[in-house]
Scaffold this active site. Sequence first.
Site, short mmCIF file in Angstrom:
data_model
loop_
_atom_site.label_atom_id
_atom_site.label_comp_id
_atom_site.label_asym_id
_atom_site.label_seq_id
_atom_site.Cartn_x
_atom_site.Cartn_y
_atom_site.Cartn_z
N LYS A 83 0.60 -0.89 -0.47
CA LYS A 83 -0.14 -0.20 -0.03
C LYS A 83 1.04 1.02 -0.63
O LYS A 83 1.01 2.50 -0.60
CB LYS A 83 -0.53 0.49 0.91
N ASN A 84 1.89 1.23 1.31
CA ASN A 84 2.42 2.03 0.89
C ASN A 84 3.57 2.85 -0.28
O ASN A 84 3.86 4.19 -0.48
CB ASN A 84 2.78 2.67 2.14
N ARG B 278 -4.29 10.77 4.34
CA ARG B 278 -3.46 11.94 4.87
C ARG B 278 -1.97 11.09 3.59
O ARG B 278 -1.63 12.99 2.98
CB ARG B 278 -2.09 11.33 5.62
N CYS C 128 -4.41 13.07 12.96
CA CYS C 128 -4.83 11.30 12.88
C CYS C 128 -4.45 10.74 14.30
O CYS C 128 -3.94 11.14 15.63
CB CYS C 128 -4.52 10.73 12.14
N ARG D 224 1.43 14.57 13.43
CA ARG D 224 1.81 14.28 11.37
C ARG D 224 2.09 15.67 11.05
O ARG D 224 0.86 15.91 10.42
CB ARG D 224 1.01 13.38 10.98
N ASP E 106 5.37 0.92 11.91
CA ASP E 106 3.78 -0.32 11.17
C ASP E 106 3.70 -1.13 11.69
O ASP E 106 2.32 -1.82 11.64
CB ASP E 106 3.52 0.84 9.60
N ARG F 95 -8.44 -0.47 4.73
CA ARG F 95 -7.83 1.17 4.13
C ARG F 95 -6.06 -0.38 4.09
O ARG F 95 -5.83 0.21 3.09
CB ARG F 95 -7.40 1.50 5.31
C1 EPZ Z 1 4.28 7.22 6.44
O1 EPZ Z 1 3.51 8.02 7.13
C2 EPZ Z 1 3.63 5.34 6.24
N1 EPZ Z 1 2.18 6.01 5.44
C3 EPZ Z 1 3.50 5.23 7.44
O2 EPZ Z 1 2.28 4.17 7.54
C4 EPZ Z 1 4.02 4.81 8.11
O3 EPZ Z 1 4.04 4.96 9.78
C5 EPZ Z 1 5.51 6.27 8.59
O4 EPZ Z 1 6.18 6.44 7.31
C6 EPZ Z 1 6.65 5.91 8.95
O5 EPZ Z 1 7.45 5.06 8.36
C7 EPZ Z 1 2.92 6.36 3.89
O6 EPZ Z 1 3.68 5.69 3.46
C8 EPZ Z 1 1.06 6.47 3.67
P1 EPZ Z 1 6.94 10.45 8.43
P2 EPZ Z 1 4.66 9.80 6.96
O7 EPZ Z 1 6.74 11.33 7.41
O8 EPZ Z 1 5.36 9.51 5.26
C9 EPZ Z 1 7.39 13.68 11.44
C10 EPZ Z 1 0.06 2.73 7.80
O9 EPZ Z 1 0.16 2.55 8.91
N2 EPZ Z 1 6.91 14.59 10.64
O10 EPZ Z 1 7.37 9.45 7.78
O11 EPZ Z 1 2.90 10.60 6.67
C11 EPZ Z 1 5.63 12.66 11.51
O12 EPZ Z 1 5.31 13.57 12.72
C12 EPZ Z 1 0.88 4.98 7.83
O13 EPZ Z 1 0.38 2.50 6.93
C13 EPZ Z 1 6.56 16.65 11.42
O14 EPZ Z 1 7.51 16.66 11.88
O15 EPZ Z 1 5.19 9.38 7.74
C14 EPZ Z 1 6.08 11.71 12.37
O16 EPZ Z 1 6.08 11.71 13.62
C15 EPZ Z 1 0.35 5.09 9.16
N3 EPZ Z 1 6.94 16.93 10.40
C16 EPZ Z 1 7.87 11.90 11.99
O17 EPZ Z 1 8.40 12.61 10.85
C17 EPZ Z 1 6.13 16.82 9.01
O18 EPZ Z 1 6.60 17.33 7.85
C18 EPZ Z 1 7.62 10.71 10.33
O19 EPZ Z 1 6.75 10.89 10.05
C19 EPZ Z 1 6.27 15.19 8.36
C20 EPZ Z 1 6.96 14.92 9.29
#
Ligand code: EPZ
Length: 417
Positions: free
Chosen positions: A22-23, A92, A116, A121, A304, A396
């Site tokens: 998915k991701n 998202r 969320c 996030r 995850d 999802r």
């Molecule tokens: C991706 O989310 C995945 N989603 C998530 O999977 C996964 O948990 C996550 O990466 C971490 O591996 C998809 O790929 C669609 P991040 P993403 O940006 O890209 C902070 C699932 O269950 N951050 O790597 O949104 C953020 O808040 C989902 O399939 C900022 O502060 O995650 C988090 O604490 C859930 N500012 C950390 O970084 C930003 O601009 C990592 O988030 C961006 C992120």
Amino acid sequence: MDKFIIEGGKRLEGRVRISGSKNAALPVLVSSLLADGWSTYRNIPDLADIRTIKRLLANHGAQMEGQGETLRINGGNISNCEAPYDLVRTMRASVLVLGPLVARTGKARVSLPGGCAIGARPINLHLKALEAMGAEIDLREGYVEAKAKRLKGARIYFDISTVGGTENILMAAALAKGTTRLENAAKEPEVVNLADTLEAMGAKIKGAGTDVITIEGVEGLRPCEVSVIPDRIEAGTFLIAAAVTGGDVVLEGCDTNHLDALILKLRETGITVEPVDGGLRVRGAPEIRSADVKTLPYPGFPTDLQAQIMALLAVARGSSVVTETIFENRFMHVAELRRLGADIVVDGHNAVVKGVKRLKGAPVMATDLRASASLVVAGLVAEGKTTLSRVYHIDRGYQTIEKKLTALGASIKRVRA
Ligand code: EPZ
């Protein structure tokens, strides 16, 4: 809203095929916006989130056709640069259109995702990087409005390793003028899958899979034909489910290299995991040992899979500490696991899990995708009946999970509401 009714205590046995990720599929499909013409995408899972991204791409003017796991998209004729609240709120990952829309059309209006169930996030790092590339960014009425005549290459340091941020900027930088250097870039296999896709479209990218990625912008990209990688989180969930039931299961079509952190952790608990012809075999142990787990960016233990491994540790001998370092609120499953008899106490980013002899079935509720997967895992090992409501969360990200588990000998039924 559908429910699952699980009768626990059945040992999982047999073979299961892992679906496309998915991701990885989400950004790969979004990259169709970057080129004129029809691209072909293979190994696309049939999931609610994939249907949402298809709706979003159609909203921007993309045409698509497809059967089963193969999807063809012509995303080049962008007729609308707005990603509306209703779609971004549902998923998202919709914010991934921001970079490609600005790169391709010079403007984008994308709803800001709210917080969320697992954390605030924010997308500040996506926006900061686009600004560094020359985009003008305004936040108005809950929307990000971005404008740029042509994005320029820049040196970008991500304060936090961000998967979505790295993907968004990779796509933007592919068409920017000049060279972009991403430092502290995310190394997740899904990022590499996207970089490979962009390269197949003619992008010039070096270093994907390391924390420094260099992208030399090109004038235009062409359609491509690519395959999405197997879903390492679905695979990990099945490894854990098989292990917790003392089962013997072969996962077909998964990429073992992507699962190293989980495999090593499962071995620490006494579970046997070994590569076999055509897949990965997992065998349960007479007794599961406790183990500490800390989530980290790839190649560390994936956030995850944190909820799912906690369900396994809940029935291990001894105490384990599970530390969540990626998201600030990703312990929503704990209260539900406790309803099944688990002994877990949360203290800030740590959850102390004291293994119990057995879990007992109860009504529980899914709060997010991976939390629901953890409740399914727990339900499979709990004595008696577990009723899991709000199954739409699991739909999802897991393709027909109940059918795959039933084929392995589990007793799990979907009750349509
Ligand atoms: C991706 O989310 C995945 N989603 C998530 O999977 C996964 O948990 C996550 O990466 C971490 O591996 C998809 O790929 C669609 P991040 P993403 O940006 O890209 C902070 C699932 O269950 N951050 O790597 O949104 C953020 O808040 C989902 O399939 C900022 O502060 O995650 C988090 O604490 C859930 N500012 C950390 O970084 C930003 O601009 C990592 O988030 C961006 C992120």
